[in-house]
Scaffold this active site. Structure first.
Site, short mmCIF file in Angstrom:
data_model
loop_
_atom_site.label_atom_id
_atom_site.label_comp_id
_atom_site.label_asym_id
_atom_site.label_seq_id
_atom_site.Cartn_x
_atom_site.Cartn_y
_atom_site.Cartn_z
N HIS A 1 1.30 4.89 -2.32
CA HIS A 1 0.76 5.76 -3.37
C HIS A 1 1.89 6.48 -4.11
O HIS A 1 2.75 7.10 -3.48
CB HIS A 1 -0.19 6.79 -2.78
CG HIS A 1 -1.48 6.22 -2.29
ND1 HIS A 1 -2.62 6.19 -3.06
CD2 HIS A 1 -1.82 5.64 -1.10
CE1 HIS A 1 -3.62 5.64 -2.36
NE2 HIS A 1 -3.15 5.30 -1.17
N GLY B 1 -9.44 7.91 -2.50
CA GLY B 1 -10.03 9.22 -2.34
C GLY B 1 -10.92 9.27 -1.11
O GLY B 1 -10.85 8.39 -0.24
N HIS C 1 0.86 -1.19 0.00
CA HIS C 1 0.00 0.00 0.00
C HIS C 1 0.89 1.24 0.00
O HIS C 1 1.29 1.75 1.05
CB HIS C 1 -0.92 0.00 1.23
CG HIS C 1 -2.05 0.99 1.13
ND1 HIS C 1 -3.37 0.61 1.11
CD2 HIS C 1 -2.06 2.33 1.03
CE1 HIS C 1 -4.14 1.68 1.03
NE2 HIS C 1 -3.35 2.75 0.97
N ASP D 1 1.68 9.24 -5.93
CA ASP D 1 1.62 10.68 -5.71
C ASP D 1 1.81 11.06 -4.25
O ASP D 1 1.77 12.25 -3.90
CB ASP D 1 0.31 11.27 -6.25
CG ASP D 1 -0.93 10.56 -5.72
OD1 ASP D 1 -0.78 9.50 -5.09
OD2 ASP D 1 -2.05 11.07 -5.95
N HIS E 1 -9.79 0.66 -0.75
CA HIS E 1 -9.66 1.48 0.45
C HIS E 1 -10.96 1.37 1.25
O HIS E 1 -12.03 1.75 0.76
CB HIS E 1 -9.43 2.94 0.08
CG HIS E 1 -8.01 3.30 -0.23
ND1 HIS E 1 -7.40 2.95 -1.41
CD2 HIS E 1 -7.09 3.98 0.50
CE1 HIS E 1 -6.14 3.41 -1.40
NE2 HIS E 1 -5.94 4.03 -0.25
N GLU F 1 -10.97 3.16 6.81
CA GLU F 1 -10.03 4.22 7.19
C GLU F 1 -10.84 5.44 7.67
O GLU F 1 -10.90 5.72 8.86
CB GLU F 1 -9.13 4.59 6.01
CG GLU F 1 -8.09 5.66 6.35
CD GLU F 1 -7.32 6.14 5.13
OE1 GLU F 1 -6.24 6.74 5.33
OE2 GLU F 1 -7.79 5.95 3.99
N ASP G 1 1.65 3.88 3.08
CA ASP G 1 0.59 4.70 2.53
C ASP G 1 1.20 5.82 1.68
O ASP G 1 1.19 5.75 0.46
CB ASP G 1 -0.32 5.26 3.62
CG ASP G 1 -1.65 5.78 3.08
OD1 ASP G 1 -1.99 5.44 1.93
OD2 ASP G 1 -2.35 6.50 3.80
#
Length: 371
Positions: A27, A186, A25, A29, A213, A216, A313
């Site tokens: 990302h 998102g 996991h 970006d 996702h 969370e 993350d």
């Protein structure tokens, strides 16, 4: 022990960074080098909050430590802004892989949403191809430096948008060309997986792996939707599955827990949890249990037999690495090498790879932890 951003510590005679790891996991970006952000921003005339890389890194960490996923996600406006060209995407992907390899990662999955990178004229296909080029360049660079790493793409759709079926088709079209799975990301609360049922139906029909996702910023209903509507094979974060556990008694190291039906299903089916300790603190995902890492239900989930994995993350926003996340868990819960090895075995078993390749990862991990 004192843990800095690199997180490297010695445990039972072994350097934590040198141990073989699996990252599920992470990302794209959320993993830019601050120096790269500054250089790419200068090239397109974009203002950044700080011109010094260290100061910019501190800015990201401060802005992200909000206790809210919605506020946390606002920092991505800057990183995605410098990832709108082929050159920018390729460079970021290449450095992403190089940084993973330097952190001892032998297999990683990078998730990112192509639909967010079309602002300067790229098509979806061109964006995915640019990232794949960077991944392969990074793998080659790692190989030349004596490391071995493989990275697969998790093609991601934004859950508040309406392009998920299109992005699902894009992901399947890149099967065998770098894409290993699909995700939605998102703002979670208010945007359940059920909103994207058509995309998930298509992915299931094409036997394409899915992680979602869930658990969370939203709770058990979100997890349930990820499993039922999304047919998720893994839960992105999933930490709030602990809300379906009732601690009956707690005496010393002995804890008696009553399982809800959802928690029992996730535990008994060994559905992997992509837990991200530092991020879970920053976004308030563990607010129900406390405000420090020692309050994180990670250890409870681990002791109860859930398939826990450790992840970063967003390395930039959390000023972290996989090595550092593991070191923080060692500090909070006094884990030893056997525990850390279990987390890597769990991650290897959960990787979106053929079983033969997952078995190879397990063998590499076992050999690397035999110190």
């Amino acid at each position: 022990m004192s843990i800095d951003q690199s997180g490297d510590v010695t445990i039972q005679g072994a350097s934590l960074r040198s141990l073989p790891k699996v990252s599920l996991h992470d990302h794209l970006d959320g993993a830019l080098r601050p120096s790269t952000i500054i250089e790419l921003a200068d090239a397109i005339g974009l203002d950044v909050p700080e011109q010094d890389p260290a100061a910019l890194g501190t800015w990201f960490a401060t802005q992200s430590d909000s206790g809210s996923l919605v506020e946390y996600l606002k920092t991505f406006d800057l990183t995605t802004a410098v990832m709108q060209t082929r050159e920018g995407l390729t460079r970021v992907a290449r450095e992403f892989v190089e940084d993973l390899a330097a952190d001892g990662v032998i297999y990683g999955e990078v998730r990112w949403a192509p639909e967010q990178h079309l602002g300067r004229g790229l098509t979806l296909e061109q964006a995915v191809d640019a990232v794949q080029q960077g991944i392969e360049e990074g793998e080659d660079a790692a190989d030349r430096s004596g490391s071995s790493i493989r990275v697969g793409q998790l093609i991601t759709a934004m859950r508040h948008a309406d392009r998920s079926r299109e992005i699902a088709e894009l992901a399947v079209s890149f099967r065998g060309r770098g894409a290993v799975g699909f995700d939605i990301a998102g703002a979670e609360d208010g945007f359940p997986a059920s909103n994207h049922r058509a995309a998930f139906d298509y992915l299931a029909e094409n036997f394409f792996p899915v992680t979602v996702h869930a658990g969370e910023a939203a709770g058990l209903a979100s997890i349930r939707s990820a499993l039922i509507d999304g047919r998720a094979l893994r839960l992105g974060h999933g930490v709030r599955i602990a809300e379906d556990l009732e601690v009956i008694t707690e005496e010393g190291d002995e804890v008696q827990v009553r399982f809800g039906d959802l928690a029992r299903w996730v535990r008994d089916r060994e559905i992997p949890l992509e837990l991200s300790p530092s991020s879970n603190l920053q976004t308030g995902a563990i607010a129900k249990w406390g405000k420090t890492l020692a309050d994180h239900p990670f250890d409870l989930l681990y002791q109860l037999g859930f398939a826990v994995t450790v992840n970063v993350d967003n390395r930039t926003m959390s000023a972290t690495s996989l090595t550092r996340e593991l070191a923080l868990l060692v500090e909070a819960f006094e884990y030893d090498l056997d525990d850390l090895e279990t987390f890597q075995f769990n991650a290897a078993a959960a990787a979106f790879l053929p079983v033969e390749e997952r078995e190879e990862l397990v063998e590499i991990i076992a050999e690397g932890f035999d110190v």
